[in-house]
Design a protein around this motif. Structure first.
Motif, PDB file in Angstrom:
ATOM      1  N   THR A 112     -99.593  22.971-132.672  1.00 32.92           N
ATOM      2  CA  THR A 112     -98.788  23.873-132.913  1.00 32.92           C
ATOM      3  C   THR A 112     -97.192  23.576-132.309  1.00 32.92           C
ATOM      4  O   THR A 112     -96.452  24.112-132.631  1.00 32.92           O
ATOM      5  N   GLY A 113     -97.521  22.733-131.191  1.00 30.17           N
ATOM      6  CA  GLY A 113     -96.138  22.059-130.877  1.00 30.17           C
ATOM      7  C   GLY A 113     -95.377  21.392-131.877  1.00 30.17           C
ATOM      8  O   GLY A 113     -94.287  21.424-131.976  1.00 30.17           O
ATOM      9  N   TYR A 173     -93.278  23.812-133.657  1.00 30.00           N
ATOM     10  CA  TYR A 173     -92.193  24.141-133.315  1.00 30.00           C
ATOM     11  C   TYR A 173     -90.987  22.962-133.148  1.00 30.00           C
ATOM     12  O   TYR A 173     -89.894  23.015-133.427  1.00 30.00           O
ATOM     13  N   ARG A 174     -91.737  21.680-132.987  1.00 33.07           N
ATOM     14  CA  ARG A 174     -90.822  20.618-133.134  1.00 33.07           C
ATOM     15  C   ARG A 174     -90.314  20.406-134.504  1.00 33.07           C
ATOM     16  O   ARG A 174     -89.121  19.912-134.851  1.00 33.07           O
ATOM     17  N   ILE A 187     -85.755  22.231-128.489  1.00 32.04           N
ATOM     18  CA  ILE A 187     -86.613  23.198-129.008  1.00 32.04           C
ATOM     19  C   ILE A 187     -86.568  24.550-128.338  1.00 32.04           C
ATOM     20  O   ILE A 187     -86.800  25.775-128.794  1.00 32.04           O
ATOM     21  N   ASP A 223     -87.547  28.399-129.278  1.00 34.40           N
ATOM     22  CA  ASP A 223     -88.858  28.711-129.141  1.00 34.40           C
ATOM     23  C   ASP A 223     -88.987  30.221-128.408  1.00 34.40           C
ATOM     24  O   ASP A 223     -89.974  30.919-128.156  1.00 34.40           O
ATOM     25  N   ARG A 234     -90.834  32.888-133.612  1.00 29.36           N
ATOM     26  CA  ARG A 234     -92.193  32.895-133.433  1.00 29.36           C
ATOM     27  C   ARG A 234     -93.021  33.525-134.381  1.00 29.36           C
ATOM     28  O   ARG A 234     -94.081  33.333-134.548  1.00 29.36           O
ATOM     29  N   GLY A 282    -101.630  24.669-128.026  1.00 29.43           N
ATOM     30  CA  GLY A 282    -100.088  24.989-127.640  1.00 29.43           C
ATOM     31  C   GLY A 282     -99.920  25.792-126.640  1.00 29.43           C
ATOM     32  O   GLY A 282    -100.331  25.442-125.393  1.00 29.43           O
ATOM     33  N   ARG A 283     -99.154  26.863-126.577  1.00 29.30           N
ATOM     34  CA  ARG A 283     -98.637  27.553-125.388  1.00 29.30           C
ATOM     35  C   ARG A 283     -99.204  29.088-125.361  1.00 29.30           C
ATOM     36  O   ARG A 283     -99.541  29.602-124.504  1.00 29.30           O
ATOM     37  N   ASP A 284     -99.315  29.597-126.609  1.00 30.88           N
ATOM     38  CA  ASP A 284     -99.672  30.972-126.476  1.00 30.88           C
ATOM     39  C   ASP A 284    -100.926  31.170-127.826  1.00 30.88           C
ATOM     40  O   ASP A 284    -101.015  32.300-128.497  1.00 30.88           O
ATOM     41  N   MET A 285    -101.645  30.154-127.933  1.00 26.22           N
ATOM     42  CA  MET A 285    -102.759  30.314-128.795  1.00 26.22           C
ATOM     43  C   MET A 285    -103.872  31.333-128.502  1.00 26.22           C
ATOM     44  O   MET A 285    -104.279  32.155-129.070  1.00 26.22           O
ATOM     45  N   ARG A 335     -88.875  22.222-118.696  1.00 29.00           N
ATOM     46  CA  ARG A 335     -89.838  22.657-119.861  1.00 29.00           C
ATOM     47  C   ARG A 335     -90.461  23.600-119.442  1.00 29.00           C
ATOM     48  O   ARG A 335     -90.974  24.723-119.921  1.00 29.00           O
ATOM     49  N   ASP A 381     -91.099  27.473-120.696  1.00 30.17           N
ATOM     50  CA  ASP A 381     -92.328  28.054-121.291  1.00 30.17           C
ATOM     51  C   ASP A 381     -92.728  28.992-120.434  1.00 30.17           C
ATOM     52  O   ASP A 381     -93.158  30.228-121.062  1.00 30.17           O
ATOM     53  N   ARG A 384     -90.253  32.567-120.779  1.00 31.17           N
ATOM     54  CA  ARG A 384     -89.658  32.962-121.888  1.00 31.17           C
ATOM     55  C   ARG A 384     -90.193  34.505-121.876  1.00 31.17           C
ATOM     56  O   ARG A 384     -91.343  34.947-121.390  1.00 31.17           O
TER      57      ARG A 384
END
Ligand code: DC
Length: 225
Positions: free
Chosen positions: A37-38, A41-42, A101, A105, A111, A131-134, A182, A186, A189
């Motif tokens: 999923t990164g 966003y990329r 990004i 993000d 999102r 990812g970050r929020d999976m 970063r 992250d 947010r």
């Protein structure tokens, strides 16, 4: 292991924690699809930059993300990412994209679109999502959730090794600072901040190699079957 069409395994964690490599390996071992999923966003960031969207205009960024003609495909040479017919598999990894990004993000509409796409992809076949929020937002009912972490120093060391192996020049202190920035972005947010999901297995990989991390993740999965 018996798998259902909707099986999802989530791996979240900060930049450089090794979660992508682990997610890819686990997907391969279990015969699951791998969802990076990164990369999404990329790709959305690349698309906005490519179209000359004002990166400080949230509405315009939402509009461009909603209309992204994104293609992702696992190929033998790696993940193929296409946007509007352009092969951006490499271009989405440049520092220019990586640094931009953060303009997208934290935007709710961006999102929301990503979550919609990710949930759609994740229900097509058994999936390992990275990812970050999976585990927290996108797949809160995932069968297994992992949070893969490592110290800032270790993540900086790994990234340095990677850059050295590619012959890319870098400043070690600036690299550490970039990763730290970063992390802050992250974790702080207001929407979908990086944090371990409820029920996630937390693995600190600072003193582990990839084989050890893979073995630990597989052992946890196998033990609960
Ligand atoms: O995993 P990566 O470094 O390729 O991710 C790039 C950026 O995308 C990361 O800095 C934060 C953002 N991202 C996100 O906000 N949510 C995700 N699920 C995945 C990535």
């Amino acid at each position: 292991m018996t798998t259902a069409k909707h099986d999802v395994i989530t791996l979240d964690g900060p930049a450089g924690s090794g979660k992508s490599t682990i997610a890819k390996r686990i997907a391969k071992r279990l015969g699951y699809a791998f969802l990076d999923t990164g990369a999404m966003y990329r790709a959305a960031t690349w698309w906005a930059l490519h179209q000359g969207v004002d990166m400080n205009n949230a509405e315009a960024l939402v509009a461009s993300t909603r209309a992204i003609p994104l293609e992702m495909e696992e190929r033998s040479e790696g993940l193929y990412v296409g946007v509007d017919g352009h092969d951006v598999s490499q271009a989405i990894r440049t520092p220019e994209v990586t640094n931009a990004i953060k303009k997208l993000d934290g935007i709710a509409g961006v999102r929301a679109k990503m979550v919609e796409l990710q949930q759609h992809i994740g229900t097509q076949q058994p999936t390992v999502a990275d990812g970050r929020d999976m585990g927290t937002v996108v797949f809160p009912n995932a069968r297994f959730k992992f949070f893969v972490d490592a110290s800032l120093e270790e993540r900086t060391r790994r990234r340095s090794e990677e850059l050295k192996s590619k012959g890319i020049q870098f400043d070690a202190e600036a690299l550490k600072q970039d990763i730290h920035i970063r992390d802050e972005n992250d974790r702080n947010r207001s929407i979908a901040p990086l944090r371990p999901a409820e029920g996630a297995h937390i693995i600190d990989t600072s003193a582990m190699n990839l084989d050890e991390v893979e073995a630990q993740v597989l052992a946890i999965i196998e033990a609960s079957l």
